[in-house]
Scaffold this active site. Structure first.
Site, mmCIF file in Angstrom:
data_model
loop_
_atom_site.group_PDB
_atom_site.id
_atom_site.type_symbol
_atom_site.label_atom_id
_atom_site.label_comp_id
_atom_site.label_asym_id
_atom_site.label_seq_id
_atom_site.Cartn_x
_atom_site.Cartn_y
_atom_site.Cartn_z
ATOM 1 N N HIS A 17 0.849 -1.205 0.000
ATOM 2 C CA HIS A 17 0.000 0.000 0.000
ATOM 3 C C HIS A 17 0.885 1.256 0.000
ATOM 4 C CE1 HIS A 17 -3.100 -2.600 2.304
ATOM 5 N NE2 HIS A 17 -3.614 -2.399 1.108
ATOM 6 N N LYS A 41 -17.347 -7.086 6.645
ATOM 7 C CA LYS A 41 -15.988 -7.630 6.617
ATOM 8 C C LYS A 41 -15.439 -7.740 8.037
ATOM 9 C CE LYS A 41 -11.969 -7.116 3.633
ATOM 10 N NZ LYS A 41 -11.442 -6.454 2.456
ATOM 11 N N ARG A 90 -2.078 -5.911 -8.448
ATOM 12 C CA ARG A 90 -1.025 -6.915 -8.315
ATOM 13 C C ARG A 90 -1.110 -7.873 -9.496
ATOM 14 N NH1 ARG A 90 -2.898 -8.150 -2.355
ATOM 15 N NH2 ARG A 90 -4.749 -8.010 -3.611
ATOM 16 N N SER A 128 -2.880 -7.790 2.902
ATOM 17 C CA SER A 128 -3.086 -7.636 4.348
ATOM 18 C C SER A 128 -3.419 -8.976 4.977
ATOM 19 C CB SER A 128 -4.220 -6.635 4.625
ATOM 20 O OG SER A 128 -3.866 -5.366 4.163
HETATM 21 O O1 PNS Z 1 -8.803 -3.039 0.282
HETATM 22 P P1 PNS Z 1 -10.050 -3.585 -0.342
HETATM 23 O O2 PNS Z 1 -10.887 -4.332 0.682
HETATM 24 O O3 PNS Z 1 -9.761 -4.424 -1.551
HETATM 25 O O4 PNS Z 1 -10.914 -2.318 -0.833
HETATM 26 C C1 PNS Z 1 -12.142 -2.475 -1.513
HETATM 27 C C2 PNS Z 1 -12.905 -1.141 -1.534
HETATM 28 C C3 PNS Z 1 -13.127 -0.649 -0.111
HETATM 29 C C4 PNS Z 1 -12.096 -0.108 -2.288
HETATM 30 C C5 PNS Z 1 -14.272 -1.389 -2.247
HETATM 31 O O5 PNS Z 1 -14.915 -2.433 -1.627
HETATM 32 C C6 PNS Z 1 -15.179 -0.169 -2.252
HETATM 33 O O6 PNS Z 1 -14.972 0.739 -3.031
HETATM 34 N N1 PNS Z 1 -16.202 -0.160 -1.362
HETATM 35 C C7 PNS Z 1 -17.148 0.941 -1.243
HETATM 36 C C8 PNS Z 1 -18.565 0.523 -1.666
HETATM 37 C C9 PNS Z 1 -18.815 0.895 -3.112
HETATM 38 O O7 PNS Z 1 -18.654 2.009 -3.540
HETATM 39 N N2 PNS Z 1 -19.239 -0.114 -3.899
HETATM 40 C C10 PNS Z 1 -19.542 0.049 -5.298
HETATM 41 C C11 PNS Z 1 -18.314 -0.167 -6.160
HETATM 42 S S1 PNS Z 1 -18.519 -1.548 -7.160
#
Ligand code: PNS
Length: 161
Positions: A17, A41, A90, A128
């Site tokens: 990150h 989560k 990645r 993570s």
């Molecule tokens: O680190 P992560 O868990 O891979 O991050 C995922 C994240 C938080 C970026 C993604 O789940 C997100 O954008 N969540 C917010 C909800 C949202 O906007 N959903 C619609 C997008 S498809």
């Protein structure tokens, strides 16, 4: 001012990150790192703790702010007048899901783009959850998380050590 958002769970923030944040900070005037709260989560650190860990490891990057948010990412992006969402990519295994999210997010907010930075080769395998698994068995995580937070992660995941 060109603002970009770096969203994620950051449970906890890793060297992978941090590499993306350093590089993103060179591309935009301001980066807001957003801890996105997902009640479904299971996490090891509270949102406030995750923000604190990110703040400590990004202290040397002047144009980074840290925040948290619960809801639709694109509502947050609009609210902050951000022009982009920056994410690290990645392996190809990330691609399909990220591509889907980028397309949906574009639909939700046509004024912002998703920008993918390819991860550095040394962080290709890093996540993570892998870090947490290693820490929970008392393994050495010094190569995977920034030095400032190694002890915090060890204490939380393997308190007996
Ligand atoms: O680190 P992560 O868990 O891979 O991050 C995922 C994240 C938080 C970026 C993604 O789940 C997100 O954008 N969540 C917010 C909800 C949202 O906007 N959903 C619609 C997008 S498809």
């Amino acid at each position: 001012m060109r603002v970009a958002i770096c969203p994620g769970s950051f449970d906890p923030v890793t060297k992978g990150h941090l590499d993306i944040l350093h590089r993103a900070a060179k591309l935009f005037d301001k980066i807001i790192v957003v801890v996105v709260i997902n009640p479904e989560k299971k996490v090891s650190f509270t949102a406030e703790e995750r923000m604190d860990l990110i703040r400590r490891v990004t202290q040397g990057i002047p144009n980074i702010e840290v925040d948290m948010f619960s809801g639709l990412l694109m509502d947050y992006v609009r609210d902050k007048n951000a022009v982009a969402v920056v994410k690290g990519l990645r392996a190809v295994t990330d691609f399909e899901y990220e591509f889907q999210m980028a397309l949906i997010n574009k639909k939700l907010n046509p004024n912002a783009d998703t920008l993918f930075l390819t991860t550095s080769a040394e962080n290709l395998y890093l996540s993570s959850s892998i870090v947490k698994q290693i820490a929970s068995f008392g393994g050495n995580i010094a190569d995977f998380v920034p030095a400032e937070i190694v002890e915090d992660v060890k204490e939380r995941l393997c308190p007996a050590q």
